[in-house]
Design a protein around this motif. Structure first.
Motif, PDB file in Angstrom:
ATOM      1  N   ILE A 365      -2.925  11.637   3.634  1.00 57.30           N
ATOM      2  CA  ILE A 365      -1.762  11.531   2.756  1.00 57.30           C
ATOM      3  C   ILE A 365      -1.878  12.634   1.708  1.00 57.30           C
ATOM      4  N   LEU A 366      -0.776  13.394   1.525  1.00 55.48           N
ATOM      5  CA  LEU A 366      -0.789  14.533   0.600  1.00 55.48           C
ATOM      6  C   LEU A 366       0.306  14.365  -0.453  1.00 55.48           C
ATOM      7  N   ARG A 372      -2.157  18.009  -3.050  1.00 54.50           N
ATOM      8  CA  ARG A 372      -3.472  17.406  -3.211  1.00 54.50           C
ATOM      9  C   ARG A 372      -3.619  16.206  -2.283  1.00 54.50           C
ATOM     10  N   VAL A 373      -4.802  16.016  -1.718  1.00 55.01           N
ATOM     11  CA  VAL A 373      -5.074  14.919  -0.798  1.00 55.01           C
ATOM     12  C   VAL A 373      -5.255  13.639  -1.611  1.00 55.01           C
ATOM     13  N   LEU A 374      -4.436  12.635  -1.259  1.00 53.31           N
ATOM     14  CA  LEU A 374      -4.520  11.353  -1.933  1.00 53.31           C
ATOM     15  C   LEU A 374      -5.292  10.315  -1.126  1.00 53.31           C
ATOM     16  N   TYR A 375      -5.202  10.459   0.220  1.00 49.65           N
ATOM     17  CA  TYR A 375      -5.845   9.427   1.029  1.00 49.65           C
ATOM     18  C   TYR A 375      -6.170  10.041   2.399  1.00 49.65           C
ATOM     19  N   LYS A 376      -7.268   9.508   3.042  1.00 46.83           N
ATOM     20  CA  LYS A 376      -7.676   9.965   4.364  1.00 46.83           C
ATOM     21  C   LYS A 376      -8.397   8.829   5.064  1.00 46.83           C
ATOM     22  N   THR A 377      -8.076   8.593   6.416  1.00 42.82           N
ATOM     23  CA  THR A 377      -8.723   7.530   7.170  1.00 42.82           C
ATOM     24  C   THR A 377      -8.656   7.828   8.661  1.00 42.82           C
ATOM     25  N   ALA A 380      -7.285   2.621  12.363  1.00 40.53           N
ATOM     26  CA  ALA A 380      -5.886   2.206  12.503  1.00 40.53           C
ATOM     27  C   ALA A 380      -5.605   0.920  11.728  1.00 40.53           C
ATOM     28  N   SER A 381      -6.627   0.115  11.384  1.00 40.47           N
ATOM     29  CA  SER A 381      -6.426  -1.145  10.646  1.00 40.47           C
ATOM     30  C   SER A 381      -6.491  -0.947   9.143  1.00 40.47           C
ATOM     31  N   ASN A 382      -6.784   0.244   8.680  1.00 39.96           N
ATOM     32  CA  ASN A 382      -6.938   0.509   7.255  1.00 39.96           C
ATOM     33  C   ASN A 382      -5.883   1.518   6.816  1.00 39.96           C
ATOM     34  N   GLY A 383      -4.646   1.006   6.601  1.00 36.76           N
ATOM     35  CA  GLY A 383      -3.572   1.885   6.207  1.00 36.76           C
ATOM     36  C   GLY A 383      -3.605   2.202   4.704  1.00 36.76           C
ATOM     37  N   TRP A 384      -2.756   3.166   4.259  1.00 40.08           N
ATOM     38  CA  TRP A 384      -2.723   3.561   2.846  1.00 40.08           C
ATOM     39  C   TRP A 384      -1.907   2.538   2.075  1.00 40.08           C
ATOM     40  N   ASP A 385      -2.469   2.037   0.963  1.00 42.73           N
ATOM     41  CA  ASP A 385      -1.807   1.031   0.118  1.00 42.73           C
ATOM     42  C   ASP A 385      -1.206   1.637  -1.138  1.00 42.73           C
ATOM     43  N   ASN A 398       8.189   5.276  -6.087  1.00 41.95           N
ATOM     44  CA  ASN A 398       9.479   5.870  -5.755  1.00 41.95           C
ATOM     45  C   ASN A 398       9.398   7.398  -5.551  1.00 41.95           C
ATOM     46  N   SER A 399       8.230   7.824  -5.243  1.00 41.67           N
ATOM     47  CA  SER A 399       8.031   9.243  -4.959  1.00 41.67           C
ATOM     48  C   SER A 399       7.798   9.425  -3.441  1.00 41.67           C
ATOM     49  N   THR A 400       8.021  10.616  -2.978  1.00 43.02           N
ATOM     50  CA  THR A 400       7.857  10.949  -1.553  1.00 43.02           C
ATOM     51  C   THR A 400       6.539  11.680  -1.353  1.00 43.02           C
ATOM     52  N   TYR A 401       5.826  11.248  -0.305  1.00 39.36           N
ATOM     53  CA  TYR A 401       4.546  11.852   0.018  1.00 39.36           C
ATOM     54  C   TYR A 401       4.546  12.337   1.485  1.00 39.36           C
TER      55      TYR A 401
END
Length: 427
Positions: A365-366, A372-377, A380-385, A398-401
């Motif tokens: 997730i950028l 900037r990288v916000l999340y990485k995995t 498949a069972s550990n999605g971004w929250d 309410n922002s787009t990533y």
């Protein structure tokens, strides 16, 4: 012919002048010593000279006619064709043995018919006279002994030597038959025809049009209409039958994408074929199941497939179909999620296809503004929250990533990287 001297002698011996009394009295007076008259003296001299001149003219005339007839007969060859096996020496001579006859026609007939035993006489074909060698084997007999014996001077023997082959006529040229790979074609098929003759051309007749193939050459022909193609090599004619396809194929498909274990699929089926069907499709991975075509449209929105089969005549029949799909495959990822939703599938972000597929991947997730990288995995069972992994706080609502998935082992025809956008909601 009697000797000219003998003829004159016999003529003079039998000649008798008529009795003239006046001449006899004149002769008696001369015998008595009286002087003869000058007139009778001149008459006697003229008569003597005339007799000599007439006899000489008759002699030379008869002699000239005899020599002319003899020369004509001696120079007339009798040509015969020796059809027997040539021999050596005197055996090769065909001598004519005929008796003298006053009739020229009888002599000519005898000179052609009376041949030595064992030799046949056949007329010479003058059209091939240049191929016949005529040899005179007897010299013209001019000695006096032959003439006195009354030998026929016409009978000059010849021998004929045939220098031609056994078959004097033109040889018939033999054409070689064409070897055809196929004798039954369908419209659209091609065939290569080779001329096996070294010096002779062949012809190919198609649609009332004749085309020539030179000796030792080859040409490719396309069967463009139903009918017959004729291949003519001399007197040998072969035919190639051109058939029109008798079957008609019909392709049907549901344009809705089916997801089997997270993999996109569209199924095509066909009808109207008497034999097995071969499928083909561009750009997309596919497989055949129970005679139907399964296409996996990972990218794109249009699919074109082609079905091909053979009818009862062996002709190729085909059908093509193009469909437009309603949505483009992107790992079935949602475009937003709500962190306060009670549905576990909606309060975190994970492309749905990754939860169905058992495949290795990496999700990133950028921040759309800073990158900037916000999340990485890779689970498949550990999605971004929605949490920023670097600060541990909630990212701006309410922002787009931007999201990006790197496939470790993509399927055939599948792209290695997927990406999209997601909106973070907090309602």
């Amino acid at each position: 012919m009697k000797n000219i001297e003998q003829i004159l002698k016999e003529s003079l011996e039998n000649h008798e002048l008529p009795y003239d009394e006046a001449a006899w009295e004149s002769l008696s007076k001369r015998l008595d010593g009286s002087t003869p008259s000058p007139f009778y003296r001149k008459w006697w001299v003229a008569a003597s000279v005339g007799t000599v001149l007439v006899g000489s003219a008759l002699f030379f005339t008869l002699n000239s006619q005899s020599e002319s007839s003899k020369n004509t007969k001696e120079t007339t060859p009798v040509i015969t064709q020796n059809t027997t096996t040539p021999q050596t020496g005197s055996q090769t001579e065909n001598r004519l043995n005929t008796t003298n006859n006053a009739n020229p026609q009888t002599n000519t007939h005898q000179s052609e018919e009376h041949l030595n035993p064992g030799t046949q006489s056949t007329p010479i074909d003058h059209t091939n006279y240049q191929n016949t060698e005529v040899t005179q084997v007897a010299q013209n007999s001019k000695d006096a002994s032959s003439q006195k014996s009354g030998a026929n001077q016409n009978n000059i023997p010849f021998t004929v030597k045939n220098t031609q082959n056994e078959n004097n006529g033109p040889k018939e040229v033999a054409y070689l038959p064409v070897i055809l790979d196929q004798t039954n074609l369908c419209i659209g098929d091609e065939i290569e025809i080779t001329n096996p003759n070294e010096t002779l051309p062949i012809s190919v007749i198609q649609n009332n049009r004749t085309q020539i193939i030179k000796a030792g050459s080859k040409r490719t022909f396309t069967a463009n209409s139903e009918g017959v193609i004729e291949v003519v090599s001399g007197k040998n004619t072969q035919t190639i039958t051109v058939n029109k396809p008798s079957d008609k194929l019909y392709i049907s498909a549901d344009q809705t994408i089916l997801y089997n274990d997270g993999v996109p699929s569209i199924e095509f089926n066909v009808s109207g074929a008497e034999n097995a069907v071969q499928w083909s499709v561009e750009k997309y991975h596919s497989e055949v199941q129970n005679g139907n075509l399964i296409v996996h449209p990972y990218i794109g929105k249009e699919i074109t497939v082609k079905a091909t089969s053979k009818d009862l005549n062996g002709c190729t029949v085909s059908e093509t179909k193009t469909i437009s799909i309603k949505e483009e495959y992107n790992l079935q990822a949602a475009n937003s999620f709500n962190i306060n939703s009670s549905d576990s599938r909606n309060n975190k972000f994970m492309p749905y296809a990754l939860t169905e597929r058992n495949t290795a991947f990496e999700l990133t997730i950028l921040d759309a503004k800073s990158g900037r990288v916000l999340y990485k995995t890779n689970d498949a069972s550990n999605g971004w929250d929605g949490t920023d992994m670097q600060t541990g706080s909630l990212a701006q609502v309410n922002s787009t990533y931007i999201w990006r998935v790197m496939m470790k082992n993509p399927l055939p025809g599948e792209p290695k990287v997927y990406n999209g956008t997601i909106v973070l909601l907090n309602n």
